[in-house]
Design a protein around this motif. Structure first.
Motif, PDB file in Angstrom:
ATOM      1  N   MET A   1       0.808  -1.213   0.000  1.00 26.95           N
ATOM      2  CA  MET A   1       0.000   0.000   0.000  1.00 26.95           C
ATOM      3  C   MET A   1       0.847   1.271   0.000  1.00 26.95           C
ATOM      4  SD  MET A   1      -3.168  -1.181   2.333  1.00 26.95           S
ATOM      5  CE  MET A   1      -3.972   0.381   2.118  1.00 26.95           C
ATOM      6  N   ARG A   2       2.144   1.131  -0.148  1.00 27.79           N
ATOM      7  CA  ARG A   2       3.032   2.299  -0.210  1.00 27.79           C
ATOM      8  C   ARG A   2       2.781   3.053  -1.507  1.00 27.79           C
ATOM      9  NH1 ARG A   2       7.601   2.492  -2.894  1.00 27.79           N
ATOM     10  NH2 ARG A   2       7.617   0.239  -3.127  1.00 27.79           N
ATOM     11  N   PRO A   3       2.608   4.383  -1.431  1.00 32.49           N
ATOM     12  CA  PRO A   3       2.418   5.150  -2.662  1.00 32.49           C
ATOM     13  C   PRO A   3       3.701   5.198  -3.484  1.00 32.49           C
ATOM     14  CG  PRO A   3       2.298   6.587  -0.722  1.00 32.49           C
ATOM     15  CD  PRO A   3       2.517   5.206  -0.237  1.00 32.49           C
ATOM     16  N   VAL A   4       3.557   4.988  -4.796  1.00 31.91           N
ATOM     17  CA  VAL A   4       4.700   5.065  -5.698  1.00 31.91           C
ATOM     18  C   VAL A   4       4.549   6.205  -6.706  1.00 31.91           C
ATOM     19  CG1 VAL A   4       5.347   2.638  -5.439  1.00 31.91           C
ATOM     20  CG2 VAL A   4       3.754   3.304  -7.259  1.00 31.91           C
ATOM     21  N   LYS A   5       3.336   6.758  -6.802  1.00 35.92           N
ATOM     22  CA  LYS A   5       3.069   7.878  -7.696  1.00 35.92           C
ATOM     23  C   LYS A   5       1.841   8.608  -7.179  1.00 35.92           C
ATOM     24  CE  LYS A   5       2.015   8.919 -12.540  1.00 35.92           C
ATOM     25  NZ  LYS A   5       1.684   8.358 -13.855  1.00 35.92           N
ATOM     26  N   ALA A   6       1.837   9.932  -7.295  1.00 34.14           N
ATOM     27  CA  ALA A   6       0.670  10.722  -6.887  1.00 34.14           C
ATOM     28  C   ALA A   6       0.563  11.943  -7.777  1.00 34.14           C
ATOM     29  CB  ALA A   6       0.801  11.133  -5.423  1.00 34.14           C
ATOM     30  N   TRP A   7      -0.668  12.332  -8.072  1.00 32.53           N
ATOM     31  CA  TRP A   7      -0.905  13.509  -8.893  1.00 32.53           C
ATOM     32  C   TRP A   7      -2.318  14.017  -8.639  1.00 32.53           C
ATOM     33  CZ3 TRP A   7      -1.381   8.562 -10.376  1.00 32.53           C
ATOM     34  CH2 TRP A   7      -2.498   8.176 -11.101  1.00 32.53           C
ATOM     35  N   CYS A   8      -2.536  15.251  -9.022  1.00 29.26           N
ATOM     36  CA  CYS A   8      -3.854  15.869  -8.889  1.00 29.26           C
ATOM     37  C   CYS A   8      -4.353  16.294 -10.258  1.00 29.26           C
ATOM     38  CB  CYS A   8      -3.795  17.105  -7.989  1.00 29.26           C
ATOM     39  SG  CYS A   8      -3.388  16.745  -6.277  1.00 29.26           S
ATOM     40  N   THR A   9      -5.649  16.142 -10.445  1.00 31.44           N
ATOM     41  CA  THR A   9      -6.319  16.709 -11.601  1.00 31.44           C
ATOM     42  C   THR A   9      -7.141  17.886 -11.084  1.00 31.44           C
ATOM     43  OG1 THR A   9      -8.219  15.237 -11.335  1.00 31.44           O
ATOM     44  CG2 THR A   9      -6.421  14.478 -12.779  1.00 31.44           C
ATOM     45  N   GLU A  10      -7.958  18.452 -11.908  1.00 34.88           N
ATOM     46  CA  GLU A  10      -8.753  19.608 -11.504  1.00 34.88           C
ATOM     47  C   GLU A  10      -9.684  19.295 -10.330  1.00 34.88           C
ATOM     48  OE1 GLU A  10     -11.893  22.820 -13.430  1.00 34.88           O
ATOM     49  OE2 GLU A  10     -10.988  21.311 -14.722  1.00 34.88           O
ATOM     50  N   HIS A  11     -10.136  18.036 -10.237  1.00 36.23           N
ATOM     51  CA  HIS A  11     -11.130  17.692  -9.222  1.00 36.23           C
ATOM     52  C   HIS A  11     -10.758  16.534  -8.298  1.00 36.23           C
ATOM     53  CE1 HIS A  11     -13.925  20.467 -11.081  1.00 36.23           C
ATOM     54  NE2 HIS A  11     -13.689  19.895 -12.256  1.00 36.23           N
ATOM     55  N   GLU A  12      -9.616  15.883  -8.538  1.00 33.36           N
ATOM     56  CA  GLU A  12      -9.294  14.687  -7.755  1.00 33.36           C
ATOM     57  C   GLU A  12      -7.817  14.580  -7.414  1.00 33.36           C
ATOM     58  OE1 GLU A  12     -12.432  11.335  -9.115  1.00 33.36           O
ATOM     59  OE2 GLU A  12     -10.904  11.822 -10.614  1.00 33.36           O
ATOM     60  N   VAL A  13      -7.575  13.831  -6.333  1.00 37.29           N
ATOM     61  CA  VAL A  13      -6.228  13.415  -5.943  1.00 37.29           C
ATOM     62  C   VAL A  13      -6.134  11.930  -6.289  1.00 37.29           C
ATOM     63  CG1 VAL A  13      -4.620  13.088  -4.033  1.00 37.29           C
ATOM     64  CG2 VAL A  13      -6.195  15.021  -4.007  1.00 37.29           C
ATOM     65  N   HIS A  14      -5.051  11.525  -6.965  1.00 36.16           N
ATOM     66  CA  HIS A  14      -4.858  10.134  -7.369  1.00 36.16           C
ATOM     67  C   HIS A  14      -3.545   9.619  -6.787  1.00 36.16           C
ATOM     68  CE1 HIS A  14      -7.982  10.618 -10.473  1.00 36.16           C
ATOM     69  NE2 HIS A  14      -7.456  11.828 -10.622  1.00 36.16           N
ATOM     70  N   VAL A  15      -3.566   8.372  -6.361  1.00 35.78           N
ATOM     71  CA  VAL A  15      -2.360   7.738  -5.827  1.00 35.78           C
ATOM     72  C   VAL A  15      -2.263   6.325  -6.395  1.00 35.78           C
ATOM     73  CG1 VAL A  15      -1.141   6.980  -3.745  1.00 35.78           C
ATOM     74  CG2 VAL A  15      -2.527   9.063  -3.676  1.00 35.78           C
ATOM     75  N   THR A  16      -1.109   6.008  -6.970  1.00 37.68           N
ATOM     76  CA  THR A  16      -0.829   4.641  -7.399  1.00 37.68           C
ATOM     77  C   THR A  16      -0.024   3.977  -6.298  1.00 37.68           C
ATOM     78  OG1 THR A  16      -0.834   5.256  -9.725  1.00 37.68           O
ATOM     79  CG2 THR A  16       0.273   3.193  -9.157  1.00 37.68           C
ATOM     80  N   LEU A  17      -0.460   2.773  -5.924  1.00 33.28           N
ATOM     81  CA  LEU A  17       0.180   2.020  -4.849  1.00 33.28           C
ATOM     82  C   LEU A  17       1.192   1.027  -5.401  1.00 33.28           C
ATOM     83  CD1 LEU A  17      -3.058   1.312  -2.789  1.00 33.28           C
ATOM     84  CD2 LEU A  17      -1.487   3.257  -2.613  1.00 33.28           C
ATOM     85  N   ALA A  18       2.062   0.546  -4.541  1.00 34.17           N
ATOM     86  CA  ALA A  18       3.118  -0.386  -4.943  1.00 34.17           C
ATOM     87  C   ALA A  18       2.561  -1.660  -5.566  1.00 34.17           C
ATOM     88  CB  ALA A  18       4.001  -0.717  -3.746  1.00 34.17           C
ATOM     89  N   ASP A  19       1.345  -2.052  -5.178  1.00 31.29           N
ATOM     90  CA  ASP A  19       0.765  -3.274  -5.745  1.00 31.29           C
ATOM     91  C   ASP A  19       0.041  -3.038  -7.069  1.00 31.29           C
ATOM     92  OD1 ASP A  19      -1.636  -2.095  -5.016  1.00 31.29           O
ATOM     93  OD2 ASP A  19      -2.172  -3.615  -3.526  1.00 31.29           O
ATOM     94  N   GLY A  20       0.088  -1.803  -7.590  1.00 28.80           N
ATOM     95  CA  GLY A  20      -0.497  -1.509  -8.888  1.00 28.80           C
ATOM     96  C   GLY A  20      -1.863  -0.856  -8.853  1.00 28.80           C
TER      97      GLY A  20
END
Length: 91
Positions: free
Chosen positions: A11-30
């Motif tokens: 569950m460790r975050p490996v990528k994170a970014w924001c769009t105009e309306h959301e926060v997104h996080v990609t986890l180590a498990d995909g």
């Protein structure tokens, strides 16, 4: 479930970014998880560059410009930051 059981290497975050309306996080498990930006009032007023100036931490993500962050656990459980209010829907 204790905190230690929840935060795992998968569950460790490996990528994170924001769009105009959301926060997104990609986890180590995909997996990728998302939450509405309005859940985090401390991010309001930041431009796109500042919103995407994110530091990855073991349990979540951090915005040094506002000295605030969110945990992966809070995103999964739907915990909003204090003061979060849903935007008014257009009639």
């Amino acid at each position: 479930m204790t905190s230690l059981e929840f935060e795992t290497e998968d569950m460790r975050p490996v990528k994170a970014w924001c769009t105009e309306h959301e926060v997104h996080v990609t986890l180590a498990d995909g997996r990728t998880i998302s939450a509405p930006l309005w859940w985090y009032p401390f991010l309001s007023g930041l431009d796109a560059e500042a919103l995407n100036d994110i530091e990855l931490m073991y349990e979540g993500i951090w915005w040094s410009r506002v000295d605030e962050g969110i945990s992966v656990k809070s995103m999964f459980l739907g915990w909003k930051a204090p003061g979060a209010q849903a935007p008014e829907k257009a009639a």
